[in-house]
Design a protein around this motif. Structure first.
Motif, PDB file in Angstrom:
ATOM      1  N   ARG A 130      11.569   4.257   7.067  1.00  0.00           N
ATOM      2  CA  ARG A 130      12.288   4.234   5.791  1.00  0.00           C
ATOM      3  C   ARG A 130      12.316   2.819   5.227  1.00  0.00           C
ATOM      4  O   ARG A 130      12.104   2.608   4.027  1.00  0.00           O
ATOM      5  N   LYS A 131      12.565   1.833   6.084  1.00  0.00           N
ATOM      6  CA  LYS A 131      12.580   0.448   5.633  1.00  0.00           C
ATOM      7  C   LYS A 131      11.208   0.030   5.136  1.00  0.00           C
ATOM      8  O   LYS A 131      11.082  -0.635   4.086  1.00  0.00           O
ATOM      9  N   TYR A 132      10.172   0.420   5.873  1.00  0.00           N
ATOM     10  CA  TYR A 132       8.812   0.067   5.478  1.00  0.00           C
ATOM     11  C   TYR A 132       8.468   0.664   4.116  1.00  0.00           C
ATOM     12  O   TYR A 132       7.979  -0.042   3.214  1.00  0.00           O
ATOM     13  N   LEU A 133       8.711   1.950   3.929  1.00  0.00           N
ATOM     14  CA  LEU A 133       8.375   2.596   2.666  1.00  0.00           C
ATOM     15  C   LEU A 133       9.198   2.031   1.512  1.00  0.00           C
ATOM     16  O   LEU A 133       8.707   1.904   0.383  1.00  0.00           O
ATOM     17  N   SER A 134      10.444   1.681   1.791  1.00  0.00           N
ATOM     18  CA  SER A 134      11.264   1.044   0.767  1.00  0.00           C
ATOM     19  C   SER A 134      10.662  -0.290   0.340  1.00  0.00           C
ATOM     20  O   SER A 134      10.632  -0.620  -0.854  1.00  0.00           O
ATOM     21  N   ASN A 135      10.148  -1.057   1.290  1.00  0.00           N
ATOM     22  CA  ASN A 135       9.512  -2.330   0.960  1.00  0.00           C
ATOM     23  C   ASN A 135       8.190  -2.129   0.225  1.00  0.00           C
ATOM     24  O   ASN A 135       7.830  -2.929  -0.646  1.00  0.00           O
ATOM     25  N   VAL A 136       7.464  -1.084   0.593  1.00  0.00           N
ATOM     26  CA  VAL A 136       6.215  -0.780  -0.111  1.00  0.00           C
ATOM     27  C   VAL A 136       6.487  -0.503  -1.589  1.00  0.00           C
ATOM     28  O   VAL A 136       5.713  -0.872  -2.472  1.00  0.00           O
ATOM     29  N   TYR A 137       7.613   0.140  -1.873  1.00  0.00           N
ATOM     30  CA  TYR A 137       7.996   0.442  -3.253  1.00  0.00           C
ATOM     31  C   TYR A 137       8.329  -0.822  -4.039  1.00  0.00           C
ATOM     32  O   TYR A 137       8.196  -0.857  -5.265  1.00  0.00           O
ATOM     33  N   SER A 138       8.717  -1.882  -3.353  1.00  0.00           N
ATOM     34  CA  SER A 138       9.106  -3.124  -4.021  1.00  0.00           C
ATOM     35  C   SER A 138       7.947  -3.659  -4.861  1.00  0.00           C
ATOM     36  O   SER A 138       6.775  -3.593  -4.469  1.00  0.00           O
ATOM     37  N   GLY A 139       8.280  -4.217  -6.022  1.00  0.00           N
ATOM     38  CA  GLY A 139       7.269  -4.633  -6.979  1.00  0.00           C
ATOM     39  C   GLY A 139       6.339  -5.726  -6.494  1.00  0.00           C
ATOM     40  O   GLY A 139       5.207  -5.833  -6.970  1.00  0.00           O
ATOM     41  N   ASP A 140       6.788  -6.573  -5.548  1.00  0.00           N
ATOM     42  CA  ASP A 140       5.945  -7.682  -5.106  1.00  0.00           C
ATOM     43  C   ASP A 140       5.134  -7.348  -3.860  1.00  0.00           C
ATOM     44  O   ASP A 140       4.606  -8.244  -3.198  1.00  0.00           O
ATOM     45  N   ASN A 141       5.029  -6.080  -3.532  1.00  0.00           N
ATOM     46  CA  ASN A 141       4.277  -5.655  -2.343  1.00  0.00           C
ATOM     47  C   ASN A 141       3.164  -4.681  -2.703  1.00  0.00           C
ATOM     48  O   ASN A 141       2.907  -3.707  -1.993  1.00  0.00           O
ATOM     49  N   GLU A 142       2.466  -4.941  -3.813  1.00  0.00           N
ATOM     50  CA  GLU A 142       1.450  -3.998  -4.273  1.00  0.00           C
ATOM     51  C   GLU A 142       0.306  -3.847  -3.279  1.00  0.00           C
ATOM     52  O   GLU A 142      -0.247  -2.762  -3.120  1.00  0.00           O
ATOM     53  N   ASN A 143      -0.074  -4.937  -2.610  1.00  0.00           N
ATOM     54  CA  ASN A 143      -1.148  -4.830  -1.621  1.00  0.00           C
ATOM     55  C   ASN A 143      -0.801  -3.839  -0.528  1.00  0.00           C
ATOM     56  O   ASN A 143      -1.664  -3.107  -0.025  1.00  0.00           O
ATOM     57  N   HIS A 144       0.473  -3.798  -0.157  1.00  0.00           N
ATOM     58  CA  HIS A 144       0.881  -2.908   0.933  1.00  0.00           C
ATOM     59  C   HIS A 144       0.757  -1.437   0.542  1.00  0.00           C
ATOM     60  O   HIS A 144       0.682  -0.576   1.420  1.00  0.00           O
ATOM     61  N   ARG A 145       0.749  -1.147  -0.749  1.00  0.00           N
ATOM     62  CA  ARG A 145       0.522   0.237  -1.163  1.00  0.00           C
ATOM     63  C   ARG A 145      -0.897   0.671  -0.794  1.00  0.00           C
ATOM     64  O   ARG A 145      -1.115   1.801  -0.347  1.00  0.00           O
ATOM     65  N   SER A 146      -1.850  -0.240  -0.969  1.00  0.00           N
ATOM     66  CA  SER A 146      -3.221   0.046  -0.557  1.00  0.00           C
ATOM     67  C   SER A 146      -3.319   0.172   0.956  1.00  0.00           C
ATOM     68  O   SER A 146      -4.011   1.058   1.476  1.00  0.00           O
ATOM     69  N   TYR A 147      -2.637  -0.711   1.673  1.00  0.00           N
ATOM     70  CA  TYR A 147      -2.683  -0.653   3.133  1.00  0.00           C
ATOM     71  C   TYR A 147      -2.128   0.675   3.636  1.00  0.00           C
ATOM     72  O   TYR A 147      -2.675   1.288   4.558  1.00  0.00           O
ATOM     73  N   LEU A 148      -1.030   1.132   3.015  1.00  0.00           N
ATOM     74  CA  LEU A 148      -0.435   2.400   3.409  1.00  0.00           C
ATOM     75  C   LEU A 148      -1.400   3.553   3.132  1.00  0.00           C
ATOM     76  O   LEU A 148      -1.616   4.410   4.002  1.00  0.00           O
ATOM     77  N   ALA A 149      -1.965   3.583   1.930  1.00  0.00           N
ATOM     78  CA  ALA A 149      -2.868   4.673   1.586  1.00  0.00           C
ATOM     79  C   ALA A 149      -4.101   4.674   2.483  1.00  0.00           C
ATOM     80  O   ALA A 149      -4.575   5.738   2.921  1.00  0.00           O
ATOM     81  N   HIS A 150      -4.625   3.490   2.778  1.00  0.00           N
ATOM     82  CA  HIS A 150      -5.779   3.397   3.679  1.00  0.00           C
ATOM     83  C   HIS A 150      -5.423   3.963   5.051  1.00  0.00           C
ATOM     84  O   HIS A 150      -6.226   4.694   5.662  1.00  0.00           O
ATOM     85  N   TYR A 151      -4.236   3.621   5.547  1.00  0.00           N
ATOM     86  CA  TYR A 151      -3.799   4.148   6.845  1.00  0.00           C
ATOM     87  C   TYR A 151      -3.661   5.661   6.807  1.00  0.00           C
ATOM     88  O   TYR A 151      -4.085   6.362   7.747  1.00  0.00           O
ATOM     89  N   LEU A 152      -3.088   6.203   5.732  1.00  0.00           N
ATOM     90  CA  LEU A 152      -2.910   7.656   5.629  1.00  0.00           C
ATOM     91  C   LEU A 152      -4.261   8.365   5.632  1.00  0.00           C
ATOM     92  O   LEU A 152      -4.422   9.413   6.280  1.00  0.00           O
ATOM     93  N   CYS A 153      -5.234   7.797   4.922  1.00  0.00           N
ATOM     94  CA  CYS A 153      -6.580   8.389   4.917  1.00  0.00           C
ATOM     95  C   CYS A 153      -7.177   8.395   6.321  1.00  0.00           C
ATOM     96  O   CYS A 153      -7.669   9.430   6.812  1.00  0.00           O
ATOM     97  N   ALA A 154      -7.151   7.226   6.971  1.00  0.00           N
ATOM     98  CA  ALA A 154      -7.776   7.100   8.283  1.00  0.00           C
ATOM     99  C   ALA A 154      -7.073   7.963   9.319  1.00  0.00           C
ATOM    100  O   ALA A 154      -7.731   8.616  10.154  1.00  0.00           O
ATOM    101  N   GLU A 155      -5.745   8.004   9.280  1.00  0.00           N
ATOM    102  CA  GLU A 155      -4.999   8.780  10.268  1.00  0.00           C
ATOM    103  C   GLU A 155      -5.232  10.266  10.068  1.00  0.00           C
ATOM    104  O   GLU A 155      -5.387  11.025  11.045  1.00  0.00           O
TER     105      GLU A 155
END
Length: 551
Positions: free
Chosen positions: A477-502
């Protein structure tokens, strides 16, 4: 003419004032050795619990196959120094988890206590630096408590070290002397009950500055001052569980809880001003509120870490009374049996250590070891007094700076950043959480069907019956909340890449594109009506594209 004061009279008066002031400070910085022993056991147990909880998402959070591979970590965070980032393989990270667990167990039982404390602290910092996106206030507090523990005689009581020390004829050769780092009449030698040093003052102030700064931040929020804050927190379903799912039906209770918590925050200086049983009474009020948090809100280990942090506030009169109560009413036979077993285990460890081959004086390279030991003895006052005193000043300045009442000099800032001890305590402040948030990640599969690749289920944008259950853990929950934060746009890509690979690793039909949404709903805590609801698209990601895809 009035007779002038003699130098001796002035000196005597000054000495009296200094003596009284020293006694006042010593009484308020005094920590019982039994409290330190319980504190040590609590820290070791917390470290083991933290490792076990983190291990459930070991691959996802701490390896190259997870949401923050090392190439992303090194690109986004400058100056990363972490043993956990030396390898991105799960087996390597798992090995470090196992080592940290073994050292934490040594800390809990009090074996080579100071060494175990320092190593535990370093390994914890290394783990935290590996993925800052999953950290919370409890992580910061645990690391700071370990830091102060390194300067305190945590192994003086109820420990393997204490038993070995008692059974060893020459403790200086075989046993780490937990008392040797404390000096002065108030240091608390082996026969004394408590220590009063810069480090003992530091561990007490560490808890105090957290509450004072958080209280000042809450002053800026209308909901805290208006008595509505806890009601809003309790309708944020991603946090509530157990009793928290039911207390929303009692608005008067929630209003009272808000006022009580704010009052405690501003009464927190009494934790230092008072001593003995009055101090214990105030500490118990804080402990009770944190236990209340533990059964209403899923905020990881923070409430339990806070409870352990309050153990040093229970001074010698409290522990003496507890021992008398145990002697009079407690299961003394069972306690005696456990004491005998512990002492037997300690003697076994001591005998095993004594049986190991030991180098002779000639084998010590011409007295090199003696020189190293002498150097360590000369440097002991710096370690035991000067460094803790420096950090006492730094944490006070840092906490004042965080609320706009002071400034830490640049060298001090660098020191605090190096040891991760900046004092930022804005938990649920200045305003509390007021919305229920959840996430969905619809993915289009090769066969044209659509699945939620985050939850491995059918796609639904509706509010789940239990939002908290949609998060694998509070760290997710903390991680996803931080991903939503405006200054963490790169982490949105990292999350999506992980979801695809997993997904592609664990399913026969691959996913081609993933779209991650953050959804929210805000309700009025007074009548339960929905006052706002919306969805926000974080990223649309092509699973066959480059690693980072920012739009």
């Amino acid at each position: 003419m009035p007779r002038s004061l003699s130098v001796a009279t002035v000196r005597s008066g000054f000495s009296t004032v200094v003596g009284r002031l020293s006694a006042v400070i010593a009484a308020r910085s005094s920590v019982d050795l039994r409290a330190l022993a319980a504190f040590r056991i609590g820290l070791g147990t917390l470290l083991i619990a933290d490792l076990l909880r983190r291990s459930r998402s070991l691959t996802a959070f701490y390896t190259d196959a997870g949401v923050l591979p090392r190439r992303a970590l090194f690109a986004d965070y400058s100056g990363v120094y972490s043993l956990h980032a030396l390898s991105g393989e799960p087996w390597a990270v798992a090995s470090l988890f196992a080592v940290a667990g073994a050292v934490a167990l040594a800390l809990a039982v009090g074996y080579r206590t100071r060494l175990a404390t320092v190593v535990s602290w370093l390994l914890l910092l290394s783990l935290q630096v590996r993925n800052p996106m999953v950290l919370n206030a409890g992580d910061a507090l645990l690391a700071m408590l370990l830091f102060w523990g390194a300067f305190l005689p945590l192994g003086a009581r109820w420990s393997v070290d204490a038993i070995r020390r008692a059974g060893n004829e020459n403790p200086g050769d075989d046993v780490e002397d937990e008392q040797s780092s404390e000096t002065g009449p108030s240091a608390g030698g082996p026969r004394e009950a408590a220590v009063a040093t810069a480090a003992s003052l530091g561990v007490l102030l560490q808890m105090l500055v957290m509450y004072v700064t958080n209280g000042v931040h809450k002053l800026e929020g209308d909901l805290w001052m208006g008595g509505e804050a806890v009601a809003y927190v309790m309708q944020a379903d991603q946090f509530t569980y157990l009793l928290g799912d039911h207390v929303a039906a009692f608005p008067a209770l929630l209003r009272a809880a808000t006022y009580v918590w704010v009052a405690l925050l501003f009464a927190s200086p009494l934790l230092i001003v008072l001593t003995g049983f009055p101090r214990a009474a105030v500490a118990s009020l804080f402990v009770g509120t944190h236990l209340g948090m533990a059964v209403t809100m899923r905020i990881d280990l923070f409430p339990v870490i806070s409870v352990v942090g309050f153990v040093p506030f229970y001074q010698t009169p409290v522990w003496d009374a507890a021992e008398r109560a145990v002697d009079r009413f407690g299961p003394t036979a069972a306690i005696d049996r456990w004491r005998e077993r512990l002492e037997s285990a300690g003697r076994t460890v001591a005998s095993l250590a004594a049986s190991l081959p030991r180098p002779t004086q000639k084998d010590r390279l011409g007295g090199l070891a003696d020189g190293v030991r002498a150097g360590a003895e000369r440097g002991r006052p710096l370690f035991s007094a000067v460094i803790p005193a420096l950090f006492v000043a730094l944490i006070v300045l840092s906490s004042a700076q965080s609320v706009g009442y002071g400034e830490v000099p640049d060298p001090g800032e660098e020191v605090l950043e190096a040891v991760e001890m900046d004092q930022h305590w804005q938990m649920f402040a200045p305003e509390p959480v007021r919305t229920t948030r959840w996430f969905a990640a619809p993915g289009v599969l090769e066969n044209g069907s659509e699945r939620d690749v985050l939850h491995d289920g059918a796609v639904s944008m509706d509010r789940p019956p239990d939002v908290d259950a949609t998060y694998p853990s509070s760290r997710w929950r903390k991680y996803l909340s931080n991903v939503y934060s405006g200054d963490n746009e790169n982490h949105r890509s990292y999350l999506a890449h992980y979801l695809c690979a997993e997904w592609n690793r664990t399913h026969a039909t691959d996913v081609e594109t993933v779209t991650v949404y953050q959804l929210y709903e805000r309700t009025d805590p007074h009548n339960g009506s929905v006052v706002a609801a919306n969805e926000f698209e974080l990223i649309e990601y092509d699973c066959s594209g480059e690693f980072v895809q920012n739009e």
